[in-house]
Design a protein around this motif. Sequence first.
Motif, PDB file in Angstrom:
ATOM      1  N   ARG A 173      -6.485   2.146 -10.546  1.00 38.32           N
ATOM      2  CA  ARG A 173      -7.258   3.325 -10.164  1.00 38.32           C
ATOM      3  C   ARG A 173      -6.374   4.527  -9.855  1.00 38.32           C
ATOM      4  O   ARG A 173      -6.699   5.669 -10.237  1.00 38.32           O
ATOM      5  CB  ARG A 173      -8.133   3.002  -8.947  1.00 38.32           C
ATOM      6  CG  ARG A 173      -9.083   4.139  -8.569  1.00 38.32           C
ATOM      7  CD  ARG A 173      -9.915   3.813  -7.351  1.00 38.32           C
ATOM      8  NE  ARG A 173      -9.122   3.857  -6.126  1.00 38.32           N
ATOM      9  CZ  ARG A 173      -8.950   2.816  -5.324  1.00 38.32           C
ATOM     10  NH1 ARG A 173      -9.467   1.637  -5.627  1.00 38.32           N
ATOM     11  NH2 ARG A 173      -8.234   2.943  -4.211  1.00 38.32           N
ATOM     12  N   GLU A 174      -5.217   4.274  -9.199  1.00 36.73           N
ATOM     13  CA  GLU A 174      -4.445   5.390  -8.664  1.00 36.73           C
ATOM     14  C   GLU A 174      -3.143   5.675  -9.401  1.00 36.73           C
ATOM     15  O   GLU A 174      -2.610   6.788  -9.303  1.00 36.73           O
ATOM     16  CB  GLU A 174      -4.134   5.122  -7.188  1.00 36.73           C
ATOM     17  CG  GLU A 174      -5.384   4.952  -6.331  1.00 36.73           C
ATOM     18  CD  GLU A 174      -5.057   4.646  -4.882  1.00 36.73           C
ATOM     19  OE1 GLU A 174      -4.017   5.153  -4.397  1.00 36.73           O
ATOM     20  OE2 GLU A 174      -5.817   3.895  -4.234  1.00 36.73           O
ATOM     21  N   ILE A 177       2.193   1.740  -3.475  1.00 36.67           N
ATOM     22  CA  ILE A 177       1.265   2.407  -4.394  1.00 36.67           C
ATOM     23  C   ILE A 177       1.350   3.918  -4.227  1.00 36.67           C
ATOM     24  O   ILE A 177       1.394   4.674  -5.217  1.00 36.67           O
ATOM     25  CB  ILE A 177      -0.185   1.926  -4.151  1.00 36.67           C
ATOM     26  CG1 ILE A 177      -0.341   0.445  -4.543  1.00 36.67           C
ATOM     27  CG2 ILE A 177      -1.184   2.806  -4.901  1.00 36.67           C
ATOM     28  CD1 ILE A 177      -0.308   0.176  -6.034  1.00 36.67           C
ATOM     29  N   GLU A 178       1.392   4.373  -2.991  1.00 38.73           N
ATOM     30  CA  GLU A 178       1.494   5.817  -2.749  1.00 38.73           C
ATOM     31  C   GLU A 178       2.783   6.384  -3.366  1.00 38.73           C
ATOM     32  O   GLU A 178       2.765   7.467  -3.958  1.00 38.73           O
ATOM     33  CB  GLU A 178       1.453   6.106  -1.244  1.00 38.73           C
ATOM     34  CG  GLU A 178       0.127   5.783  -0.584  1.00 38.73           C
ATOM     35  CD  GLU A 178      -1.032   6.598  -1.154  1.00 38.73           C
ATOM     36  OE1 GLU A 178      -0.829   7.799  -1.448  1.00 38.73           O
ATOM     37  OE2 GLU A 178      -2.127   6.024  -1.326  1.00 38.73           O
ATOM     38  N   GLU A 222      -6.338  -3.518  -8.506  1.00 43.11           N
ATOM     39  CA  GLU A 222      -7.416  -2.529  -8.415  1.00 43.11           C
ATOM     40  C   GLU A 222      -6.866  -1.161  -8.028  1.00 43.11           C
ATOM     41  O   GLU A 222      -7.187  -0.142  -8.656  1.00 43.11           O
ATOM     42  CB  GLU A 222      -8.451  -3.012  -7.404  1.00 43.11           C
ATOM     43  CG  GLU A 222      -9.747  -2.220  -7.417  1.00 43.11           C
ATOM     44  CD  GLU A 222      -9.683  -0.940  -6.599  1.00 43.11           C
ATOM     45  OE1 GLU A 222     -10.365   0.042  -6.964  1.00 43.11           O
ATOM     46  OE2 GLU A 222      -8.941  -0.913  -5.590  1.00 43.11           O
ATOM     47  N   ARG A 223      -6.000  -1.117  -7.022  1.00 41.07           N
ATOM     48  CA  ARG A 223      -5.454   0.175  -6.603  1.00 41.07           C
ATOM     49  C   ARG A 223      -4.485   0.733  -7.627  1.00 41.07           C
ATOM     50  O   ARG A 223      -4.485   1.941  -7.900  1.00 41.07           O
ATOM     51  CB  ARG A 223      -4.749   0.040  -5.243  1.00 41.07           C
ATOM     52  CG  ARG A 223      -5.696   0.056  -4.063  1.00 41.07           C
ATOM     53  CD  ARG A 223      -4.973   0.449  -2.776  1.00 41.07           C
ATOM     54  NE  ARG A 223      -4.395   1.781  -2.843  1.00 41.07           N
ATOM     55  CZ  ARG A 223      -3.608   2.298  -1.894  1.00 41.07           C
ATOM     56  NH1 ARG A 223      -3.295   1.567  -0.822  1.00 41.07           N
ATOM     57  NH2 ARG A 223      -3.128   3.519  -2.021  1.00 41.07           N
ATOM     58  N   ALA A 258      -6.293  -6.985  -5.235  1.00 35.75           N
ATOM     59  CA  ALA A 258      -6.340  -5.683  -4.563  1.00 35.75           C
ATOM     60  C   ALA A 258      -5.241  -4.769  -5.084  1.00 35.75           C
ATOM     61  O   ALA A 258      -5.458  -3.563  -5.266  1.00 35.75           O
ATOM     62  CB  ALA A 258      -6.208  -5.867  -3.049  1.00 35.75           C
ATOM     63  N   GLY A 311       0.827  -1.215   0.000  1.00 35.68           N
ATOM     64  CA  GLY A 311       0.000   0.000   0.000  1.00 35.68           C
ATOM     65  C   GLY A 311       0.854   1.254   0.000  1.00 35.68           C
ATOM     66  O   GLY A 311       0.571   2.220  -0.726  1.00 35.68           O
ATOM     67  N   LYS A 345       2.542   6.613  -7.169  1.00 34.09           N
ATOM     68  CA  LYS A 345       1.747   7.760  -7.626  1.00 34.09           C
ATOM     69  C   LYS A 345       2.637   8.971  -7.884  1.00 34.09           C
ATOM     70  O   LYS A 345       2.374   9.770  -8.789  1.00 34.09           O
ATOM     71  CB  LYS A 345       0.665   8.091  -6.596  1.00 34.09           C
ATOM     72  CG  LYS A 345      -0.464   7.063  -6.573  1.00 34.09           C
ATOM     73  CD  LYS A 345      -1.289   7.131  -5.303  1.00 34.09           C
ATOM     74  CE  LYS A 345      -1.999   8.445  -5.106  1.00 34.09           C
ATOM     75  NZ  LYS A 345      -2.909   8.382  -3.900  1.00 34.09           N
TER      76      LYS A 345
END
Length: 343
Positions: free
Chosen positions: A338-339, A199-200, A334-335, A331, A196, A203
């Motif tokens: 989306r992101e 992912i940040e 998906e993230r 998961a 997680g 971005k």
Amino acid sequence: MASPTRISRRTFAAGSLVAVTGFPNIVRGQTREIFVGGPASPGLTDILFPVIERKHNMKILFEGTNSLINLEKIRANKARPTMTVTMMDDPVLVLAEREKVIRKLPADITNLADVPAAAKPRDAMWANWCQPMCSFSYNSRALPQGLASYNDAWDRKFRERIIMISMRITQAVAPLVAAASYATKKPLDQALKEWGAGIERLKELRPNVIQVSSNAPQAQQLLETGECDLYMAPDSRTTLFRKAQGAPVDQGLPKEGVLAMPAGVALVEGGPNQDLGIAFINEMLNPETQALIARTFWSKPTNAKTVLPPGITFPELIALDWEYFADNRNAMIERFEREVSSR
């Protein structure tokens, strides 16, 4: 012996039936012929498979695609399998085992005895035929020295100069784990569960990303022609194979480390000509064939008796928890979509 045949809808449109899933309707009465589904890696159909065909007097029908699509096609043919052998990455083979579409490798595959336990997961439900290196690849004309660290990719000089691979392809774990490692200060082998945070961090890379691609051959071509400087992240099966052919690309060896991709091979439950599938897998694990694999795909062999060809060495490779990856991949996808990859 003829070279391996690539299966396509166009090839079989005349005179042959093709299932809606894209697999040919192989006649079960035919002998000395197997259908193999695996990665679209260069060198399989033109170098490795002809050796196996000649040695075992068999014909290999092959379709190259990514592991998730391969699994979807096996599922669709579960009632009457057409594929004998599947070559997929470990996290997808975890799912295949749970769905009972692959079978445990039998003792007839004698070369399994020389493969360490870590490379024949789940009590030899499948075996790793090699361990490709995965980090990132780069255009060696644009970046003669490569990158010292994964984190250099976030530099503003790479604005719109990076292609990222889709999270639907297993190698996408490399930039994700590298990003998580940076964000949490954990080493790569401990960073996967912090995805997680990865992912940040990814971005923040978006301004440098010209595209997120699920078309690996096209992305490779764009890297070779200089349309991008970095490709995150194919593995050494493609990058160093193409480098050996003269393409201006190279494999990154960042200070944080290089991941071991789990290139697996398994028998499809109920697939035709199982005896040929057993011979195929046993040959893939043969020490001499493993040396050819190391030389062709620049990937670490898994048979402990393999003698590496002169000039070929491998760094210490980092293994990840592929079952955890399999359980959390949807998961992640998906993230990521989306992101990170959405515009």
